[in-house]
Design an enzyme around this catalytic site. Structure first.
Site, PDB file in Angstrom:
ATOM      1  N   LYS A 299      10.676  13.298  -1.023  1.00 17.51           N
ATOM      2  CA  LYS A 299      11.137  11.919  -1.280  1.00 17.51           C
ATOM      3  C   LYS A 299      10.831  11.524  -2.729  1.00 17.51           C
ATOM      4  CE  LYS A 299      10.675   7.027  -0.386  1.00 17.51           C
ATOM      5  NZ  LYS A 299      10.017   5.871   0.218  1.00 17.51           N
TER       6      LYS A 299
ATOM      7  N   HIS B 160      14.615   6.685  -5.727  1.00 19.95           N
ATOM      8  CA  HIS B 160      14.811   5.681  -6.769  1.00 19.95           C
ATOM      9  C   HIS B 160      13.522   5.456  -7.559  1.00 19.95           C
ATOM     10  CE1 HIS B 160      13.429   4.225  -2.964  1.00 19.95           C
ATOM     11  NE2 HIS B 160      13.193   3.015  -3.386  1.00 19.95           N
TER      12      HIS B 160
ATOM     13  N   TYR C  22      12.975   0.799   4.820  1.00 21.87           N
ATOM     14  CA  TYR C  22      14.233   1.301   5.378  1.00 21.87           C
ATOM     15  C   TYR C  22      14.280   2.827   5.458  1.00 21.87           C
ATOM     16  CZ  TYR C  22      15.630  -3.516   4.478  1.00 21.87           C
ATOM     17  OH  TYR C  22      15.698  -4.897   4.474  1.00 21.87           O
TER      18      TYR C  22
ATOM     19  N   LYS D  32       0.818  -1.222   0.000  1.00 22.47           N
ATOM     20  CA  LYS D  32       0.000   0.000   0.000  1.00 22.47           C
ATOM     21  C   LYS D  32       0.847   1.266   0.000  1.00 22.47           C
ATOM     22  CE  LYS D  32      -4.112  -2.043   1.957  1.00 22.47           C
ATOM     23  NZ  LYS D  32      -4.796  -2.443   3.164  1.00 22.47           N
TER      24      LYS D  32
ATOM     25  N   ASP E  58      10.187  -3.474  -8.779  1.00 24.92           N
ATOM     26  CA  ASP E  58      10.937  -4.278  -7.817  1.00 24.92           C
ATOM     27  C   ASP E  58      12.071  -3.405  -7.318  1.00 24.92           C
ATOM     28  OD1 ASP E  58      10.920  -6.850  -6.471  1.00 24.92           O
ATOM     29  OD2 ASP E  58      12.962  -7.028  -7.212  1.00 24.92           O
TER      30      ASP E  58
HETATM   31  P1  ITT Z   1       5.386  -5.818  -4.067  1.00 26.02           P
HETATM   32  O1  ITT Z   1       6.336  -6.894  -4.496  1.00 26.02           O
HETATM   33  O2  ITT Z   1       3.985  -6.298  -3.828  1.00 26.02           O
HETATM   34  O3  ITT Z   1       5.421  -4.612  -4.959  1.00 26.02           O
HETATM   35  P2  ITT Z   1       7.175  -5.568  -1.779  1.00 26.02           P
HETATM   36  O4  ITT Z   1       7.159  -4.764  -0.517  1.00 26.02           O
HETATM   37  O5  ITT Z   1       7.401  -7.048  -1.660  1.00 26.02           O
HETATM   38  O6  ITT Z   1       5.844  -5.254  -2.622  1.00 26.02           O
HETATM   39  P3  ITT Z   1       9.630  -5.429  -3.253  1.00 26.02           P
HETATM   40  O7  ITT Z   1       9.639  -6.865  -3.508  1.00 26.02           O
HETATM   41  O8  ITT Z   1       9.981  -4.499  -4.362  1.00 26.02           O
HETATM   42  O9  ITT Z   1       8.233  -4.905  -2.698  1.00 26.02           O
HETATM   43  O10 ITT Z   1      10.604  -5.188  -2.002  1.00 26.02           O
HETATM   44  C1  ITT Z   1      11.019  -3.953  -1.752  1.00 26.02           C
HETATM   45  C2  ITT Z   1      11.527  -3.838  -0.344  1.00 26.02           C
HETATM   46  O11 ITT Z   1      12.639  -2.922  -0.382  1.00 26.02           O
HETATM   47  C3  ITT Z   1      10.472  -3.212   0.543  1.00 26.02           C
HETATM   48  O12 ITT Z   1       9.725  -4.179   1.228  1.00 26.02           O
HETATM   49  C4  ITT Z   1      11.304  -2.325   1.452  1.00 26.02           C
HETATM   50  O13 ITT Z   1      11.814  -3.081   2.516  1.00 26.02           O
HETATM   51  C5  ITT Z   1      12.466  -1.905   0.565  1.00 26.02           C
HETATM   52  N1  ITT Z   1      12.147  -0.652  -0.133  1.00 26.02           N
HETATM   53  C6  ITT Z   1      11.868  -0.472  -1.459  1.00 26.02           C
HETATM   54  N2  ITT Z   1      11.601   0.812  -1.733  1.00 26.02           N
HETATM   55  C7  ITT Z   1      11.701   1.472  -0.565  1.00 26.02           C
HETATM   56  C8  ITT Z   1      11.512   2.805  -0.189  1.00 26.02           C
HETATM   57  O14 ITT Z   1      11.138   3.740  -1.054  1.00 26.02           O
HETATM   58  N3  ITT Z   1      11.703   3.123   1.084  1.00 26.02           N
HETATM   59  C9  ITT Z   1      12.078   2.211   1.990  1.00 26.02           C
HETATM   60  N4  ITT Z   1      12.245   0.917   1.736  1.00 26.02           N
HETATM   61  C10 ITT Z   1      12.060   0.534   0.457  1.00 26.02           C
END
Ligand code: ITT
Length: 241
Positions: free
Chosen positions: A173, A178, A152, A10, A69
């Site tokens: 942000k 990224h 994080y 979300k 991702d």
């Molecule tokens: P979906 O696969 O359903 O999109 P997810 O949370 O599993 O959701 P990812 O596999 O892309 O998403 O994992 C990304 C992880 O990296 C996320 O759970 C965070 O711990 C970290 N992360 C990614 N983008 C971030 C951000 O903008 N700020 C802080 N942590 C982030």
């Protein structure tokens, strides 16, 4: 035109909503398709996982689909947690446990450099996919600060800032993150597509017939040739075009 964002996260979806506000698309998310099972993120790279999520949702819904991702690479940890960022401290995914583990692993280390990476894949309904990427460099602090954002964010201070992502306003942000950078690249690259296509119309079927599944379940082919805008500041790659 409907665009399915292949995420159940979300927080990520909130950011994507803000970042995609100017796109002429009706945004849906994985939460609108509870019948589609969670996609196992078993790829060795952000690229592979983003493509797998986008292609799975595109084929299952018959719509264009976009997937992100993302994760954190920490220099002193050989770029861990990387693709394992969501489950760094084990199953189930847990932000406080992940942050605690990151602090433990970096305890006593002076090199605190880190980089958030985000790979965004866009797939047409037939499963032809292309990716763009955004990065945000910064460093990891020694104690949590701030309550906004997710993951994080309370430990990450982007270069050029003194506050963590969890302390900075969301629009700040989004402008430097990224994900924001990857979406800027996506916008530059794919806006013509979204400006000219009607709702749900399949893409360039004749020029790029659907490619049979192979290997990990898809064989993406680039749609880059159809779009004019070159990428600006972000790395971009087409997939097997
Ligand atoms: P979906 O696969 O359903 O999109 P997810 O949370 O599993 O959701 P990812 O596999 O892309 O998403 O994992 C990304 C992880 O990296 C996320 O759970 C965070 O711990 C970290 N992360 C990614 N983008 C971030 C951000 O903008 N700020 C802080 N942590 C982030």
């Amino acid at each position: 035109m409907k665009l399915v964002v292949a995420t159940r996260n979300k927080h990520k979806m909130e950011e994507l909503h803000a970042l995609l506000a100017s796109w002429p698309v009706e945004l849906l998310s994985a939460l609108d398709f509870p019948e589609i099972p969670e996609v196992e993120e078993d790829g060795a790279t952000f690229e592979a996982n983003a493509i797998k999520k986008a292609v799975t949702f595109a084929r299952a819904t018959g719509c264009w689909a976009l997937a992100d991702d993302s994760g954190l690479e920490v220099a002193a940890l050989n770029n861990a947690p990387g693709v394992y960022s969501a489950r760094y401290a084990g199953e189930p995914a847990n932000y406080p446990a992940n942050n605690a583990k990151l602090l433990r692993e970096l305890s006593g280390k002076t090199d605190r450099r880190a980089c958030f990476r985000c790979v965004i894949a866009l797939s047409d309904p037939q499963g032809h996919a292309e990716i763009v990427e955004g990065r945000c460099a910064g460093h990891i602090i020694t104690a949590l600060r701030g309550t906004s954002g997710f993951g994080y964010d309370p430990l990450f201070v982007p270069d050029g800032q003194t506050q963590t992502f969890a302390e900075l306003p969301a629009d700040v942000k989004n402008a430097i993150s990224h994900r924001g950078r990857a979406l800027q690249a996506a916008h530059d690259r794919w806006q013509e597509l979204f400006m000219t296509r009607g709702a749900g119309s399949p893409a360039h079927k004749e020029e790029n017939p659907a490619t049979p599944s192979r290997g990990r379940g898809f064989q993406p082919r680039g749609i880059a040739a159809r779009f004019k805008s070159p990428m600006k500041n972000n790395r971009q790659r087409t997939t097997n075009n």
